[in-house]
Design an enzyme around this catalytic site. Structure first.
Site, PDB file in Angstrom:
ATOM      1  N   HIS A   1     -13.219  -2.581   3.919  1.00 57.54           N
ATOM      2  CA  HIS A   1     -11.813  -2.977   4.030  1.00 57.54           C
ATOM      3  C   HIS A   1     -11.196  -2.476   5.339  1.00 57.54           C
ATOM      4  CE1 HIS A   1      -7.599  -3.411   2.041  1.00 57.54           C
ATOM      5  NE2 HIS A   1      -7.461  -3.223   3.340  1.00 57.54           N
TER       6      HIS A   1
ATOM      7  N   HIS B   1      -2.756   2.608   8.286  1.00 53.29           N
ATOM      8  CA  HIS B   1      -3.892   1.856   7.755  1.00 53.29           C
ATOM      9  C   HIS B   1      -4.138   0.655   8.654  1.00 53.29           C
ATOM     10  CE1 HIS B   1      -6.495  -0.476   5.237  1.00 53.29           C
ATOM     11  NE2 HIS B   1      -5.584  -1.403   5.028  1.00 53.29           N
TER      12      HIS B   1
ATOM     13  N   HIS C   1      -7.473  -2.406  10.117  1.00 54.53           N
ATOM     14  CA  HIS C   1      -8.774  -3.043   9.905  1.00 54.53           C
ATOM     15  C   HIS C   1      -9.528  -3.141  11.243  1.00 54.53           C
ATOM     16  CE1 HIS C   1      -6.527  -5.542   6.541  1.00 54.53           C
ATOM     17  NE2 HIS C   1      -6.683  -4.279   6.199  1.00 54.53           N
TER      18      HIS C   1
ATOM     19  N   GLU D   1     -16.984  13.132  22.780  1.00 58.09           N
ATOM     20  CA  GLU D   1     -15.715  13.727  22.341  1.00 58.09           C
ATOM     21  C   GLU D   1     -15.447  13.621  20.844  1.00 58.09           C
ATOM     22  OE1 GLU D   1     -12.385  13.165  24.952  1.00 58.09           O
ATOM     23  OE2 GLU D   1     -13.558  14.646  26.046  1.00 58.09           O
TER      24      GLU D   1
ATOM     25  N   GLU E   1       0.821  -1.217   0.000  1.00 54.46           N
ATOM     26  CA  GLU E   1       0.000   0.000   0.000  1.00 54.46           C
ATOM     27  C   GLU E   1       0.853   1.266   0.000  1.00 54.46           C
ATOM     28  OE1 GLU E   1      -2.923  -0.456  -0.730  1.00 54.46           O
ATOM     29  OE2 GLU E   1      -3.675  -2.268   0.218  1.00 54.46           O
TER      30      GLU E   1
HETATM   31  O1  2HA Z   1      -0.984  -4.808   4.154  1.00 55.69           O
HETATM   32  O2  2HA Z   1      -3.954  -4.244   4.951  1.00 55.69           O
HETATM   33  O3  2HA Z   1      -4.589  -3.262   2.584  1.00 55.69           O
HETATM   34  C1  2HA Z   1      -2.159  -5.530   4.173  1.00 55.69           C
HETATM   35  C2  2HA Z   1      -3.326  -4.641   4.007  1.00 55.69           C
HETATM   36  C3  2HA Z   1      -3.662  -4.263   2.632  1.00 55.69           C
HETATM   37 ZN    ZN Z   2      -5.842  -3.398   4.535  1.00 58.92          ZN
END
Ligand code: 2HA
Ligand code: ZN
Length: 271
Positions: free
Chosen positions: A210, A139, A141, A169, A116
């Protein structure tokens, strides 16, 4: 040279990835982080003239020429960063051509930066253009944020509004709201460009079904942004199936934003 394993920026990264793993946000190789470093903070630990390998970026990042980044590795697990940072992380410098990364440390098993990286570097460029203090793109999840993607409308106004309503908040922490991208193929320059476009306006961007992107001045601040969204999403998911008896009203959200002096997305309220 000082021992790089004692460098504050490296230890902060190790603690952050371990923390995110334990929160269950970064299963397997899920998630990636890039952290813009100053030459003066890296040079006591690393000979900056010694390039280990060069790696093509796959896109052009001219405005980042000469910039140093600490970046998680592709296919690597957040779970493992703390016990083996030199395999799971790397320090790269964007070369003069703006399209090559010079590896200065890390990825010692022959690995490379996260798939990414386009989204990260394009987001760094976008955030630096609006905030010179900007340093981190993250990034992840996060579980409840992702769950909410399946049961809530995925548009910026309604999603941000619901999140603001879930914790007092929230509007103070992310008054700029949350940007939203529809499901897109990850790892591509296209999702990178779309993310960066949103990053001019938002420090938080949902990747539909995602995960989430966050940007900030430090690892702590960026983590805190995502953590606050995740907390709000958790409250939402714990209550969405129950009759709503109470809520924070738009007039009260406005009061909060005004009292704490934050510049908020007035168009995301219905006043
Ligand atoms: O690196 O989360 O979006 C693994 C991920 C790809
Ligand atoms: Zn990801």
């Amino acid at each position: 040279m000082k021992d790089i394993l004692t460098a504050p920026f490296l230890n902060e990264m190790m603690q952050t990835t371990a923390n995110m793993y334990r929160l269950g946000w970064d299963e397997r190789n899920g998630g990636n982080i890039s952290y813009l470093l100053e030459e003066t903070e890296v040079s006591p630990y690393l000979d900056l003239s010694h390039v280990l390998r060069t790696l093509p970026l796959g896109f052009h990042a001219p405005s980042l020429e000469g910039r140093l980044f600490l970046v998680t590795g592709t296919g690597k697990y957040f779970k493992n960063v703390e016990k083996d940072p030199e395999t799971n992380l790397g320090i790269i410098r964007i070369a003069k051509d703006g399209q090559t990364a010079e590896l200065l440390w890390g990825y010692q098993d022959g690995g490379k930066f996260t798939s990414e990286l386009p989204a990260h570097l394009m987001s760094h460029m976008a955030r630096l253009s609006v905030d010179p203090q900007h340093r981190v793109v993250m990034h992840s999840h996060p579980t409840y944020t992702l769950a909410m993607n399946y049961v809530h409308k995925l548009n910026e106004k309604e999603l941000t509004h619901t999140l603001w309503e879930m914790c007092t908040e929230c509007i103070v922490v992310f008054p700029d709201g949350v940007g939203v991208l529809p499901w897109m193929l990850c790892g591509t320059n296209e999702i990178g460009e779309a993310t960066a476009k949103k990053m001019k306006e938002f420090r938080l961007v949902i990747w539909g079904m995602h995960g989430i992107y966050g940007a900030g001045k430090s690892l702590d601040e960026t983590f805190g942004l995502i953590e606050t969204v995740e907390k709000a999403a958790q409250i939402y998911m714990l209550t969405a199936h129950l009759p709503r008896m109470n809520t924070i009203k738009d007039e009260q959200l406005k009061q909060l934003a005004e009292f704490f002096g934050v510049s908020y997305r007035k168009d995301f309220l219905n006043l």
